[in-house]
Write an enzyme that holds these catalytic residues in place. Structure first.
Site, PDB file in Angstrom:
ATOM      1  N   HIS A   1      -4.939   5.859   3.286  1.00  0.00           N
ATOM      2  CA  HIS A   1      -3.557   6.330   3.237  1.00  0.00           C
ATOM      3  C   HIS A   1      -2.842   5.726   2.031  1.00  0.00           C
ATOM      4  CE1 HIS A   1      -3.516   2.980   6.041  1.00  0.00           C
ATOM      5  NE2 HIS A   1      -2.448   2.681   6.036  1.00  0.00           N
ATOM      6  N   LEU A   2      -2.367   6.795   1.336  1.00  0.00           N
ATOM      7  CA  LEU A   2      -1.296   6.507   0.235  1.00  0.00           C
ATOM      8  C   LEU A   2       0.044   6.398   0.766  1.00  0.00           C
ATOM      9  CD1 LEU A   2      -0.911   5.757  -2.826  1.00  0.00           C
ATOM     10  CD2 LEU A   2      -1.218   8.196  -3.080  1.00  0.00           C
ATOM     11  N   HIS A   3       0.786   5.566   0.798  1.00  0.00           N
ATOM     12  CA  HIS A   3       2.188   5.585   1.190  1.00  0.00           C
ATOM     13  C   HIS A   3       3.087   6.186   0.019  1.00  0.00           C
ATOM     14  CE1 HIS A   3       1.949   2.743   4.937  1.00  0.00           C
ATOM     15  NE2 HIS A   3       0.999   2.294   4.038  1.00  0.00           N
TER      16      HIS A   3
ATOM     17  N   ASN B   1      -2.349   0.001   1.042  1.00  0.00           N
ATOM     18  CA  ASN B   1      -2.544  -1.232   1.560  1.00  0.00           C
ATOM     19  C   ASN B   1      -4.109  -1.731   1.725  1.00  0.00           C
ATOM     20  OD1 ASN B   1       0.183  -2.585   1.803  1.00  0.00           O
ATOM     21  ND2 ASN B   1       0.399  -1.081   3.498  1.00  0.00           N
TER      22      ASN B   1
ATOM     23  N   ASP C   1       5.602   9.266   8.130  1.00  0.00           N
ATOM     24  CA  ASP C   1       5.099   7.887   8.818  1.00  0.00           C
ATOM     25  C   ASP C   1       5.937   7.803   9.874  1.00  0.00           C
ATOM     26  OD1 ASP C   1       3.769   5.539   7.752  1.00  0.00           O
ATOM     27  OD2 ASP C   1       5.035   5.118   9.456  1.00  0.00           O
ATOM     28  N   ILE C   2       5.274   7.679  11.056  1.00  0.00           N
ATOM     29  CA  ILE C   2       6.088   7.715  12.536  1.00  0.00           C
ATOM     30  C   ILE C   2       7.086   6.316  12.314  1.00  0.00           C
ATOM     31  CG2 ILE C   2       4.195   5.817  13.756  1.00  0.00           C
ATOM     32  CD1 ILE C   2       4.223   8.303  15.910  1.00  0.00           C
TER      33      ILE C   2
ATOM     34  N   GLY D   1      -1.459  -6.249   4.885  1.00  0.00           N
ATOM     35  CA  GLY D   1      -1.027  -5.546   6.404  1.00  0.00           C
ATOM     36  C   GLY D   1      -1.842  -4.207   6.434  1.00  0.00           C
ATOM     37  N   GLN D   2      -2.984  -3.905   6.136  1.00  0.00           N
ATOM     38  CA  GLN D   2      -3.504  -2.695   6.720  1.00  0.00           C
ATOM     39  C   GLN D   2      -3.762  -2.620   7.880  1.00  0.00           C
ATOM     40  OE1 GLN D   2      -7.299  -1.475   4.445  1.00  0.00           O
ATOM     41  NE2 GLN D   2      -7.263   0.544   5.465  1.00  0.00           N
TER      42      GLN D   2
HETATM   43  P1  AMP Z   1      -0.902   0.425   6.903  1.00  0.00           P
HETATM   44  O1  AMP Z   1      -0.141  -0.762   7.236  1.00  0.00           O
HETATM   45  O2  AMP Z   1      -0.852   0.546   5.361  1.00  0.00           O
HETATM   46  O3  AMP Z   1      -2.269   0.399   7.405  1.00  0.00           O
HETATM   47  O4  AMP Z   1       0.142   1.568   7.302  1.00  0.00           O
HETATM   48  C1  AMP Z   1      -0.154   2.611   8.649  1.00  0.00           C
HETATM   49  C2  AMP Z   1       1.076   3.479   8.584  1.00  0.00           C
HETATM   50  O5  AMP Z   1       0.648   4.368   9.566  1.00  0.00           O
HETATM   51  C3  AMP Z   1       2.256   2.571   9.102  1.00  0.00           C
HETATM   52  O6  AMP Z   1       3.484   2.796   8.536  1.00  0.00           O
HETATM   53  C4  AMP Z   1       2.490   3.315  10.432  1.00  0.00           C
HETATM   54  O7  AMP Z   1       3.691   3.624  10.761  1.00  0.00           O
HETATM   55  C5  AMP Z   1       1.817   4.488  10.207  1.00  0.00           C
HETATM   56  N1  AMP Z   1       1.309   5.220  11.471  1.00  0.00           N
HETATM   57  C6  AMP Z   1       0.611   4.949  12.404  1.00  0.00           C
HETATM   58  N2  AMP Z   1       0.446   5.782  13.599  1.00  0.00           N
HETATM   59  C7  AMP Z   1       0.855   7.058  12.967  1.00  0.00           C
HETATM   60  C8  AMP Z   1       1.110   8.118  13.500  1.00  0.00           C
HETATM   61  N3  AMP Z   1       0.302   8.619  14.503  1.00  0.00           N
HETATM   62  N4  AMP Z   1       1.602   9.321  12.730  1.00  0.00           N
HETATM   63  C9  AMP Z   1       2.454   8.714  11.676  1.00  0.00           C
HETATM   64  N5  AMP Z   1       2.100   7.556  11.039  1.00  0.00           N
HETATM   65  C10 AMP Z   1       1.590   6.687  11.781  1.00  0.00           C
END
Ligand code: AMP
Ligand code: ZN
Length: 114
Positions: free
Chosen positions: A100-102, A87, A30-31, A93-94
């Site tokens: 995507h699976l955190h 999410n 994650d960024i 908070g999506q």
């Molecule tokens: P969510 O809030 O569950 O939709 O999570 C989206 C996640 O994507 C967040 O934790 C962001 O930090 C991550 N994210 C967004 N853009 C990027 C990217 N370009 N590379 C890696 N992670 C990202």
């Protein structure tokens, strides 16, 4: 591919720190990490959220969970523990509308989540 940022990552059109890949799924850091270890596992095909999962995605979902298991072992959080989160929608908070699976770990995580 369109404008979806995770589709662009899946197509390698924008860079990511990829740590695992199969024909169906991709894992990258994650960024904006919320824990010392914060990995996202995504399907390469565009699925908007948990609400768009269909029975036909069973093989893909199995692959995503096996990938999470492998990463947890590789990153040595399998014994200390880790959290997997999907999410879904505004209250969760999506922010990115591509499934995507955190995978979060390497610190004690509080419960209940905020
Ligand atoms: P969510 O809030 O569950 O939709 O999570 C989206 C996640 O994507 C967040 O934790 C962001 O930090 C991550 N994210 C967004 N853009 C990027 C990217 N370009 N590379 C890696 N992670 C990202
Ligand atoms: Zn997408």
């Amino acid at each position: 591919m369109g404008e979806c940022i995770f589709c662009r990552i899946a197509f390698k059109a924008i860079p990511a720190k990829i740590i695992s890949e199969t024909s169906l799924a991709l894992a990258f850091h994650d960024i904006n990490p919320q824990a010392p270890l914060h990995v996202l596992i995504i399907p390469k095909e565009h699925i908007g959220s948990v609400l768009e999962i269909k029975a036909q995605h069973s093989v893909l979902l199995k692959e995503m969970f096996l990938m999470a298991q492998d990463i947890a072992r590789q990153e040595k959080v399998d014994q200390s523990g880790f959290r997997l989160i999907f999410n879904c929608g505004p209250h969760a908070g999506q922010a990115v509308d591509h499934l995507h699976l955190h995978l979060l770990g390497r610190r004690k995580l509080s419960w209940p989540p905020g």
